[in-house]
Design a protein around this motif. Structure first.
Motif, PDB file in Angstrom:
ATOM      1  N   GLU A  37       0.850  -1.194   0.000  1.00  0.00           N
ATOM      2  CA  GLU A  37       0.000   0.000   0.000  1.00  0.00           C
ATOM      3  C   GLU A  37       0.885   1.242   0.000  1.00  0.00           C
ATOM      4  OE1 GLU A  37      -2.272   2.445  -0.430  1.00  0.00           O
ATOM      5  OE2 GLU A  37      -3.801   1.055   0.312  1.00  0.00           O
ATOM      6  N   HIS A  38       0.368   2.321  -0.562  1.00  0.00           N
ATOM      7  CA  HIS A  38       1.047   3.615  -0.545  1.00  0.00           C
ATOM      8  C   HIS A  38       0.525   4.439   0.637  1.00  0.00           C
ATOM      9  CE1 HIS A  38       1.545   3.278  -5.172  1.00  0.00           C
ATOM     10  NE2 HIS A  38       2.691   2.965  -4.590  1.00  0.00           N
ATOM     11  N   PRO A  39       1.240   4.502   1.753  1.00  0.00           N
ATOM     12  CA  PRO A  39       0.777   5.378   2.842  1.00  0.00           C
ATOM     13  C   PRO A  39       0.900   6.840   2.446  1.00  0.00           C
ATOM     14  CG  PRO A  39       2.915   4.438   3.384  1.00  0.00           C
ATOM     15  CD  PRO A  39       2.508   3.831   2.079  1.00  0.00           C
ATOM     16  N   SER A  40      -0.008   7.654   2.952  1.00  0.00           N
ATOM     17  CA  SER A  40       0.044   9.085   2.641  1.00  0.00           C
ATOM     18  C   SER A  40      -0.217   9.896   3.903  1.00  0.00           C
ATOM     19  CB  SER A  40      -0.965   9.442   1.545  1.00  0.00           C
ATOM     20  OG  SER A  40      -2.277   9.070   1.906  1.00  0.00           O
ATOM     21  N   CYS A  41       0.340  11.083   3.909  1.00  0.00           N
ATOM     22  CA  CYS A  41       0.185  11.967   5.054  1.00  0.00           C
ATOM     23  C   CYS A  41       0.261  13.405   4.532  1.00  0.00           C
ATOM     24  CB  CYS A  41       1.282  11.710   6.083  1.00  0.00           C
ATOM     25  SG  CYS A  41       1.008  12.482   7.701  1.00  0.00           S
ATOM     26  N   CYS A  42      -0.301  14.330   5.269  1.00  0.00           N
ATOM     27  CA  CYS A  42      -0.380  15.691   4.727  1.00  0.00           C
ATOM     28  C   CYS A  42      -0.072  16.750   5.768  1.00  0.00           C
ATOM     29  CB  CYS A  42      -1.766  15.939   4.129  1.00  0.00           C
ATOM     30  SG  CYS A  42      -3.092  15.948   5.346  1.00  0.00           S
ATOM     31  N   VAL A  43       0.232  17.905   5.237  1.00  0.00           N
ATOM     32  CA  VAL A  43       0.321  19.134   6.022  1.00  0.00           C
ATOM     33  C   VAL A  43      -0.748  20.066   5.476  1.00  0.00           C
ATOM     34  CG1 VAL A  43       1.728  21.142   6.569  1.00  0.00           C
ATOM     35  CG2 VAL A  43       2.790  18.859   6.481  1.00  0.00           C
ATOM     36  N   SER A  44      -1.629  20.543   6.336  1.00  0.00           N
ATOM     37  CA  SER A  44      -2.726  21.406   5.907  1.00  0.00           C
ATOM     38  C   SER A  44      -2.543  22.811   6.463  1.00  0.00           C
ATOM     39  CB  SER A  44      -4.069  20.843   6.374  1.00  0.00           C
ATOM     40  OG  SER A  44      -4.307  19.578   5.799  1.00  0.00           O
ATOM     41  N   ALA A  45      -3.136  23.761   5.752  1.00  0.00           N
ATOM     42  CA  ALA A  45      -3.024  25.159   6.183  1.00  0.00           C
ATOM     43  C   ALA A  45      -4.298  25.914   5.852  1.00  0.00           C
ATOM     44  CB  ALA A  45      -1.832  25.823   5.500  1.00  0.00           C
ATOM     45  N   LYS A  46      -4.639  26.838   6.705  1.00  0.00           N
ATOM     46  CA  LYS A  46      -5.732  27.766   6.403  1.00  0.00           C
ATOM     47  C   LYS A  46      -5.206  28.866   5.483  1.00  0.00           C
ATOM     48  CE  LYS A  46      -8.280  27.294  10.777  1.00  0.00           C
ATOM     49  NZ  LYS A  46      -8.778  28.010  11.974  1.00  0.00           N
ATOM     50  N   VAL A  47      -6.067  29.301   4.576  1.00  0.00           N
ATOM     51  CA  VAL A  47      -5.697  30.355   3.636  1.00  0.00           C
ATOM     52  C   VAL A  47      -6.493  31.609   3.991  1.00  0.00           C
ATOM     53  CG1 VAL A  47      -5.514  30.994   1.207  1.00  0.00           C
ATOM     54  CG2 VAL A  47      -5.294  28.592   1.874  1.00  0.00           C
ATOM     55  N   SER A  48      -5.803  32.724   4.125  1.00  0.00           N
ATOM     56  CA  SER A  48      -6.448  33.963   4.575  1.00  0.00           C
ATOM     57  C   SER A  48      -7.300  34.624   3.492  1.00  0.00           C
ATOM     58  CB  SER A  48      -5.390  34.959   5.058  1.00  0.00           C
ATOM     59  OG  SER A  48      -4.630  34.410   6.104  1.00  0.00           O
ATOM     60  N   VAL A  49      -6.940  34.407   2.233  1.00  0.00           N
ATOM     61  CA  VAL A  49      -7.669  35.051   1.129  1.00  0.00           C
ATOM     62  C   VAL A  49      -9.008  34.348   0.933  1.00  0.00           C
ATOM     63  CG1 VAL A  49      -7.623  35.601  -1.336  1.00  0.00           C
ATOM     64  CG2 VAL A  49      -5.517  35.720   0.025  1.00  0.00           C
ATOM     65  N   PRO A  50     -10.116  35.084   0.936  1.00  0.00           N
ATOM     66  CA  PRO A  50     -11.427  34.444   0.795  1.00  0.00           C
ATOM     67  C   PRO A  50     -11.692  33.976  -0.644  1.00  0.00           C
ATOM     68  CG  PRO A  50     -11.682  36.823   0.891  1.00  0.00           C
ATOM     69  CD  PRO A  50     -10.230  36.546   1.147  1.00  0.00           C
ATOM     70  N   ASN A  51     -12.581  32.996  -0.757  1.00  0.00           N
ATOM     71  CA  ASN A  51     -13.097  32.536  -2.057  1.00  0.00           C
ATOM     72  C   ASN A  51     -12.003  32.105  -3.032  1.00  0.00           C
ATOM     73  OD1 ASN A  51     -15.726  33.258  -1.166  1.00  0.00           O
ATOM     74  ND2 ASN A  51     -15.347  35.378  -1.811  1.00  0.00           N
ATOM     75  N   CYS A  52     -11.057  31.295  -2.534  1.00  0.00           N
ATOM     76  CA  CYS A  52      -9.933  30.921  -3.399  1.00  0.00           C
ATOM     77  C   CYS A  52      -9.728  29.417  -3.531  1.00  0.00           C
ATOM     78  CB  CYS A  52      -8.645  31.566  -2.899  1.00  0.00           C
ATOM     79  SG  CYS A  52      -8.094  30.946  -1.298  1.00  0.00           S
ATOM     80  N   THR A  53     -10.539  28.604  -2.832  1.00  0.00           N
ATOM     81  CA  THR A  53     -10.373  27.147  -2.903  1.00  0.00           C
ATOM     82  C   THR A  53     -11.735  26.490  -3.110  1.00  0.00           C
ATOM     83  OG1 THR A  53     -10.692  26.647  -0.543  1.00  0.00           O
ATOM     84  CG2 THR A  53      -8.486  27.352  -1.225  1.00  0.00           C
ATOM     85  N   SER A  54     -11.725  25.164  -3.132  1.00  0.00           N
ATOM     86  CA  SER A  54     -12.964  24.407  -3.372  1.00  0.00           C
ATOM     87  C   SER A  54     -13.964  24.547  -2.230  1.00  0.00           C
ATOM     88  CB  SER A  54     -12.640  22.930  -3.586  1.00  0.00           C
ATOM     89  OG  SER A  54     -11.880  22.409  -2.519  1.00  0.00           O
ATOM     90  N   ALA A  55     -13.537  25.124  -1.108  1.00  0.00           N
ATOM     91  CA  ALA A  55     -14.481  25.351  -0.009  1.00  0.00           C
ATOM     92  C   ALA A  55     -15.536  26.390  -0.388  1.00  0.00           C
ATOM     93  CB  ALA A  55     -13.725  25.820   1.233  1.00  0.00           C
ATOM     94  N   SER A  56     -15.198  27.264  -1.342  1.00  0.00           N
ATOM     95  CA  SER A  56     -16.124  28.352  -1.657  1.00  0.00           C
ATOM     96  C   SER A  56     -16.413  28.518  -3.142  1.00  0.00           C
ATOM     97  CB  SER A  56     -15.567  29.674  -1.111  1.00  0.00           C
ATOM     98  OG  SER A  56     -14.248  29.889  -1.589  1.00  0.00           O
ATOM     99  N   GLN A  57     -15.657  27.852  -3.999  1.00  0.00           N
ATOM    100  CA  GLN A  57     -15.937  27.974  -5.429  1.00  0.00           C
ATOM    101  C   GLN A  57     -15.794  26.611  -6.102  1.00  0.00           C
ATOM    102  OE1 GLN A  57     -12.730  29.681  -7.963  1.00  0.00           O
ATOM    103  NE2 GLN A  57     -11.912  30.545  -6.067  1.00  0.00           N
ATOM    104  N   LEU A  58     -16.695  26.345  -7.020  1.00  0.00           N
ATOM    105  CA  LEU A  58     -16.732  25.051  -7.695  1.00  0.00           C
ATOM    106  C   LEU A  58     -16.058  25.148  -9.059  1.00  0.00           C
ATOM    107  CD1 LEU A  58     -17.865  22.118  -7.812  1.00  0.00           C
ATOM    108  CD2 LEU A  58     -19.868  23.080  -8.973  1.00  0.00           C
ATOM    109  N   HIS A  59     -15.076  24.308  -9.274  1.00  0.00           N
ATOM    110  CA  HIS A  59     -14.491  24.122 -10.595  1.00  0.00           C
ATOM    111  C   HIS A  59     -14.920  22.733 -11.041  1.00  0.00           C
ATOM    112  CE1 HIS A  59     -11.024  27.285 -10.232  1.00  0.00           C
ATOM    113  NE2 HIS A  59     -12.198  27.753  -9.856  1.00  0.00           N
TER     114      HIS A  59
END
Length: 617
Positions: free
Chosen positions: A380-402
């Motif tokens: 199996e390929h284990p995976s792990c991440c580092v996440s960050a909050k982004v200060s600029v509004p409306n710039c990721t999939s949380a607020s806009q759909l591509h």
């Protein structure tokens, strides 16, 4: 009403309706409205996933006058047509009760790598596997990567007869399967890609998130080379993945291969009528249909053996549960049973049929027909991440759909540092990378627990060449009960320190402008005032890691003396008329996503099966 009381009521309602359904089945069977007839097929394929779809199409068109039965435990892919087709719906289709087997891995305690006097815990986690027509190609992230040349040359190094699995032979199959739609490909790209296969592959859409585009600039500043083809002459570098899509929508192996297979419907001999009431009989006086039949919601129970041949394990058919009844289907002379259930189901089916580790079979009261290390070598390929909050509004999939984006467009392959340090320029130029990196806007890791609708950037590291090896075993002889799955993630020190190295690079990327300036990213889950010790990193990695849902290797293709379960032609040792064709046969895990390699294996298997069929008396 409390949640517990609500759940209890739902379970009782479900049980009541199931009992009503069972009553209707019982009445139907007593009336014998539909009599059982023996069905015969030249090939029975168990599993309509990636491998099963490719095999069905290649066999029906390349071997004259055959018929094929394909059994699929899940529903048609049309049942989830909306979210399945939509790349942006990938997180929703990835794990639903309609399309997923619902597996979970086991909790595992093991000695700490950093301090072996301490015990650490790998928590069990959901383990997504496709239970739908098209299998994982219907629910996966659609990333088209093949691995590296060295991966397949390792397969071939097992003996002279394994030469057919070296990179050059596998490249032929990759190209045969692929229909790459890259516009104006250069000559080098053409050397490595196919343009006439049935699996559609395209570049990611231009509809990308601006924050991801800035990561290209950071990678360039760090000395990471650009790569416009991760499946070409080298894998290392930064670039954009290609996808199994067409016109910006998912394109599964069912779309390409099974759909084409179903178009062929003939009778043979054309002058003879078929037998009414038993169209799939085995009569010399009647015609047969030359076609592929697919049964959805057909749960495989076990292989049927020829009990008259006491000294041999000769497969003659399959037993499966379908429409409330137990059914049996048999293979015609020269026919084969081909197991394409994937790296979890295929070993389970073999073990339920008496092929596997002696101790595990006997403790589940299953007759041992052939002792083989089935279920071992779980990779199996284990995976792990580092996440960050982004200060600029409306710039990721949380607020806009591509619509045509699954959020995983940006990819990077590089070599990590074996001592857990941040990789250097030398690592970035190494052409045997072991890390697959995604920058995406999907909530993963510690970001999932963040309250509210935050803009999130996730840097996901996948360990593509792990040293740790897991296994699975039967929990019960009940074919409806899932096996126990032990992944053994980070059991080997190399795996932990390689992942540590990659995550340190991710944190370094987040510190670079314009992420740290224009976008104002802030890490989640790290104390910026404290230096992370190796022990801190181990705790973080074991807490945050997930799987890539890339299991393979559990029915290993290798010499029997070297832990193999099947030979170089994918035939199960100690049996006749039985093959396994899917990711479970991989001797080692390829350094990339497994969908393309699985389709490649199925295409090559179809040629081996065709050869053997024509050579049979």
């Amino acid at each position: 009403m409390s949640s517990d009381l609500k759940l209890d009521k739902e379970l009782k309602d479900d049980a009541e309706i199931r009992n009503l359904w069972l009553e209707s089945i019982h009445i139907r069977d007593q009336q014998q409205i539909f009599k059982k007839t023996n069905e015969f097929y030249d090939f029975i394929i168990v599993g309509a996933g990636t491998a099963g779809c490719v095999l069905a199409r290649e066999l029906i068109y390349n071997i004259p006058n055959i018929n094929i039965l394909v059994l699929e435990a899940g529903p048609p892919n049309t049942q989830v047509n909306d979210i399945m087709r939509s790349p942006c719906g990938f997180p929703s289709v990835y794990r639903t009760s309609e399309t997923d087997w619902g597996y979970s891995t086991e909790d595992q305690k093991m000695p700490s790598i950093v301090d072996p006097t301490k015990e650490v815990l790998n928590k069990g986690m959901p383990y997504a596997r496709g239970k739908v027509i098209g299998g994982c190609s219907t629910i996966n992230a659609m990333v088209y990567t093949r691995g590296q040349k060295a991966d397949y040359d390792l397969w071939a190094a097992q003996g002279p007869e394994y030469k057919i699995w070296d990179y050059d032979h596998c490249l032929e199959a990759f190209k045969a399967v692929e229909n790459n739609e890259r516009k104006s490909p250069d000559e080098e790209f053409k050397k490595y890609h196919g343009f006439n296969g049935l699996l559609n592959v395209q570049d990611s859409s231009d509809d990308n998130y601006d924050i991801l585009k800035d990561i290209y600039k950071i990678a360039k500043n760090l000395g990471i080379p650009y790569n416009n083809d991760f499946n070409g002459v080298r894998q290392n570098g930064v670039g954009e993945h290609q996808y199994t899509m067409k016109d910006g929508k998912r394109f599964s192996l069912a779309d390409g291969y099974l759909t084409d297979a179903l178009k062929k419907v003939e009778t043979y001999p054309p002058s003879k009528p078929f037998e009414i009431g038993s169209p799939h009989g085995l009569s010399d006086d009647a015609a047969k249909f030359v076609a592929v039949n697919v049964k959805s919601f057909a749960h495989m129970l076990n292989i049927i053996w020829n009990e008259e041949k006491k000294d041999e394990n000769v497969a003659i058919g399959v037993k499966y549960f379908y429409d409330g009844r137990v059914h049996e289907s048999f293979i015609a002379p020269k026919g084969e049973v081909i197991i394409c259930g994937g790296a979890i189901n295929s070993p389970q089916i073999l073990m339920l049929s008496g092929i596997g580790p002696k101790n595990n079979l006997e403790e589940n009261n299953i007759k041992v027909r052939k002792e083989l290390p089935v279920g071992r070598n779980l990779l199996e390929h284990p995976s792990c991440c580092v996440s960050a909050k982004v200060s600029v509004p409306n710039c990721t999939s949380a607020s806009q759909l591509h619509y045509s984006s699954n959020g995983y467009e940006l990819g990077m392959f590089y070599k990590s540092d074996i001592d857990g340090k941040i990789p250097s320029q030398e690592h970035f130029l190494d052409e045997r990378p072991n890390i697959q990196f995604y920058a995406n806007t999907v909530k993963l890791g510690l970001a999932i627990a963040e309250p509210g609708k935050n803009e999130i950037l996730t840097l996901l590291s996948v360990l593509n060449l792990p040293s740790s090896v897991g296994h699975l075993e039967l929990r019960s002889s009940n074919p409806f009960i899932h096996p126990k799955i032990f992944l053994n993630l980070y059991e080997k020190p190399d795996d932990l320190y390689n992942m540590m190295s990659s995550l340190k690079l991710s944190r370094e990327i987040l510190k670079q402008p314009p992420l740290s300036t224009v976008w104002g990213v802030k890490e989640i889950g790290f104390d910026t005032d404290k230096e992370m010790s190796d022990e801190d990193w181990e705790q973080y990695i074991r807490k945050v890691s997930i799987t890539s849902s890339h299991p393979c290797g559990t029915v290993k293709m290798a010499p029997e003396s070297q832990g193999g379960c099947i030979n170089h032609r994918l035939q199960v040792y100690g049996t006749k008329n039985l093959r396994v064709v899917d990711a479970s046969i991989f001797p080692t895990i390829p350094a990339g996503n497994l969908n393309a390699p699985t389709a490649m294996v199925a295409w090559k298997a179809s040629r081996l099966i065709e050869e053997d069929y024509k050579n049979k008396a």
